[in-house]
Design an enzyme around this catalytic site. Structure first.
Site, mmCIF file in Angstrom:
data_model
loop_
_atom_site.group_PDB
_atom_site.id
_atom_site.type_symbol
_atom_site.label_atom_id
_atom_site.label_comp_id
_atom_site.label_asym_id
_atom_site.label_seq_id
_atom_site.Cartn_x
_atom_site.Cartn_y
_atom_site.Cartn_z
ATOM 1 N N TRP A 1 -4.322 -10.088 7.028
ATOM 2 C CA TRP A 1 -3.407 -8.953 7.144
ATOM 3 C C TRP A 1 -3.614 -8.425 8.554
ATOM 4 O O TRP A 1 -4.701 -7.913 8.827
ATOM 5 C CB TRP A 1 -3.701 -7.856 6.107
ATOM 6 C CG TRP A 1 -2.777 -6.690 6.347
ATOM 7 C CD1 TRP A 1 -3.012 -5.640 7.191
ATOM 8 C CD2 TRP A 1 -1.469 -6.497 5.801
ATOM 9 N NE1 TRP A 1 -1.920 -4.799 7.197
ATOM 10 C CE2 TRP A 1 -0.962 -5.303 6.353
ATOM 11 C CE3 TRP A 1 -0.667 -7.224 4.897
ATOM 12 C CZ2 TRP A 1 0.312 -4.814 6.037
ATOM 13 C CZ3 TRP A 1 0.581 -6.727 4.588
ATOM 14 C CH2 TRP A 1 1.057 -5.531 5.154
ATOM 15 N N GLU B 1 -0.764 -1.531 -5.641
ATOM 16 C CA GLU B 1 -1.988 -0.856 -5.198
ATOM 17 C C GLU B 1 -1.983 0.580 -5.692
ATOM 18 O O GLU B 1 -1.325 1.416 -5.093
ATOM 19 C CB GLU B 1 -2.101 -0.885 -3.680
ATOM 20 C CG GLU B 1 -2.246 -2.301 -3.133
ATOM 21 C CD GLU B 1 -2.415 -2.321 -1.608
ATOM 22 O OE1 GLU B 1 -2.889 -1.340 -1.023
ATOM 23 O OE2 GLU B 1 -2.044 -3.344 -1.023
ATOM 24 N N GLY C 1 0.799 -1.216 0.000
ATOM 25 C CA GLY C 1 0.000 0.000 0.000
ATOM 26 C C GLY C 1 0.837 1.273 0.000
ATOM 27 O O GLY C 1 0.411 2.302 -0.516
ATOM 28 N N TYR D 1 -7.311 -6.293 12.137
ATOM 29 C CA TYR D 1 -7.294 -4.936 12.683
ATOM 30 C C TYR D 1 -8.665 -4.317 12.454
ATOM 31 O O TYR D 1 -9.460 -4.820 11.645
ATOM 32 C CB TYR D 1 -6.201 -4.081 12.014
ATOM 33 C CG TYR D 1 -6.445 -3.825 10.546
ATOM 34 C CD1 TYR D 1 -6.080 -4.761 9.593
ATOM 35 C CD2 TYR D 1 -7.082 -2.660 10.117
ATOM 36 C CE1 TYR D 1 -6.327 -4.543 8.245
ATOM 37 C CE2 TYR D 1 -7.331 -2.437 8.772
ATOM 38 C CZ TYR D 1 -6.952 -3.384 7.844
ATOM 39 O OH TYR D 1 -7.222 -3.174 6.513
#
Ligand SMILES: *[C@@H]1O[C@H](CO)[C@@H](O)[C@H](O)[C@H]1NC(C)=O
Ligand SMILES: *[C@@H]1O[C@H](CO)[C@@H](O)[C@H](O)[C@H]1NC(C)=O
Ligand SMILES: *[C@@H]1O[C@H](CO)[C@@H](O)[C@H](O)[C@H]1NC(C)=O
Length: 395
Positions: A346, A139, A98, A257
């Site tokens: 992730w 990304e 990212g 998360y």
């Protein structure tokens, strides 16, 4: 029906059942990255089949893949480190991420010579550092031309990996990519045919749908279902299948998360309650580990919404949308029932005493694979410790 026809159908059926159960390895994956501060040596690799080491970098001048000097030691030891607890775990080197510059990827993919530099260097680095595969994390592509070039890159990458396997006499490197949750990225379409032909599988990033920096209502950032029909993991998976990527090449991404929103009114703490920004740094992003600490410290109520498949907790004006064991369990069962190849997280360092990773592994094993040919199972209850305590089988 003639008996021989019946026999033939029965054999076909058995063959199909067998290949559904044994033909394809499952992927129970997770990403690790050094900036998480979580040492690779602490990963419980027995809970995973594949671990992604993130990220290798793409040099904008040479178009070559390399490992940054600060990561050299941990990346070169990664495979050995995680295989010490689980010798059969496979490792992949993930490229980009990212935070990487997408223009550099677009530029690399646009020319035959720069694609070759990328491909050849990626294979060299993977072999030199002992990885079993390579994972592209661009990304994101920005134009229709980028998407076409991505398709070409994957075709050439696959050919190069096959050639290298023949000349080295080793098993071909795995080739995977992490893509947007849907094959439709704004107005663009991923090159589904090339993806289906050339990749071993796709990591579908079914998260980050909403975050408190721009969305002014509490929400799940990774819901599996959305009754209002906007954005959800299942709609993305469905769209990938419709675009022509086999379910057997799709791996459902799950976030370890969540995001913390700041409530406008502490007494209005449901889903879609008004909020005015993140409650905390990093746009309010919090690891599952931090969220469990928050819950313990604040004695925060935890709510599971099974319609969306998400959890939330709240205390004062802090509201956190995330995936707890219930959401993870339901997502993994969905992935297996849908005939997907597996799931990935992730990221592994965000787990809390491996609660989510263990839940995911158990739910995958508990769910009988497939398409409802012979039986279906359904988890109906979570024990207080998050352990499967009851199952029903519908035969
Ligand atoms: C990176 O690690 C490899 C393997 O341990 C080592 O051979 C190489 O010299 C290292 N490279 C740098 C630039 O430190
Ligand atoms: C990204 O890469 C392009 C091309 O190399 C460069 O022009 C641009 O400044 C870079 N952007 C950032 C944010 O580094
Ligand atoms: C779950 O969320 C949906 C959408 O906000 C809501 O309509 C539904 O009532 C919630 N279900 C539960 C059990 O809270």
């Amino acid at each position: 029906m003639a008996p021989s026809t019946k026999l033939l159908l029965l054999s076909l059926y058995l063959l199909q059942s067998l290949s559904a159960s044994f033909g394809q390895d499952a992927v129970k994956g997770g990403y690790w990255f050094p900036e998480s501060g979580f040492p690779a040596s602490s990963i419980d690799s027995t809970l995973f089949t594949h671990l992604f080491c993130a990220f290798a970098v793409l040099n904008p001048q040479t178009n070559q893949v390399s490992i940054s000097p600060s990561n050299n030691a941990s990346f070169s030891q990664f495979t050995k480190t995680v295989q010490s607890k689980n010798p059969s775990v496979k490792t992949l080197l993930s490229i980009g991420g990212g935070g990487a510059n997408r223009t550099v990827f677009a530029s690399m993919a646009s020319q035959s010579a720069s694609r070759k530099s990328f491909i050849d260097s990626s294979i060299r680095v993977a072999r030199a550092y002992g990885f079993s595969g390579l994972d592209l994390d661009w990304e994101y592509p920005q134009t229709a031309g980028d998407m076409t070039n991505l398709g070409t890159l994957l075709t050439e990458w696959r050919a190069a990996v096959a050639t290298e396997a023949r000349s080295s006499g080793r098993a071909a490197l795995l080739l995977t990519a992490a893509f947007y949750f849907s094959p439709n990225l704004n107005e663009l379409k991923y090159p589904a045919q090339s993806i289906n032909t050339n990749l071993d599988w796709v990591n579908v990033m079914a998260y980050d749908f909403y975050d408190p920096s721009w969305y002014k209502f509490t929400n799940s950032h990774s819901m599996l279902y959305d009754p209002s029909g906007r954005v959800s993991g299942s709609s993305g998976i469905q769209a990938w299948i419709q675009a022509g990527v086999s379910a057997k090449k799709l791996v459902l991404g799950m976030p370890f998360y969540g995001y913390a929103w700041r409530l406008v009114n502490a007494n209005n703490h449901g889903l879609l309650a008004p909020a005015n920004g993140p409650a905390g740094p990093d746009n309010g992003a919090m690891t599952y580990n931090q969220i469990r600490n928050f819950i313990a410290q604040n004695n925060a109520p935890v709510v599971y919404n099974g319609t969306l498949v998400m959890n939330y907790c709240y205390a004062g004006t802090t509201w956190i949308g995330y995936d707890d064991t219930q959401a993870i369990s339901t997502k993994v069962s969905y992935a297996k029932q849908k005939g997907l190849l597996g799931y990935f997280a992730w990221h592994v360092g965000a787990d809390n005493n491996w609660a989510l990773s263990q839940q995911a592994q158990q739910s995958w094993e508990a769910e009988i694979s497939g398409t409802g040919h012979y039986s279906r199972s359904r988890r109906i209850k979570n024990g207080p410790d998050g352990v499967l305590s009851e199952m029903i089988y519908l035969v």
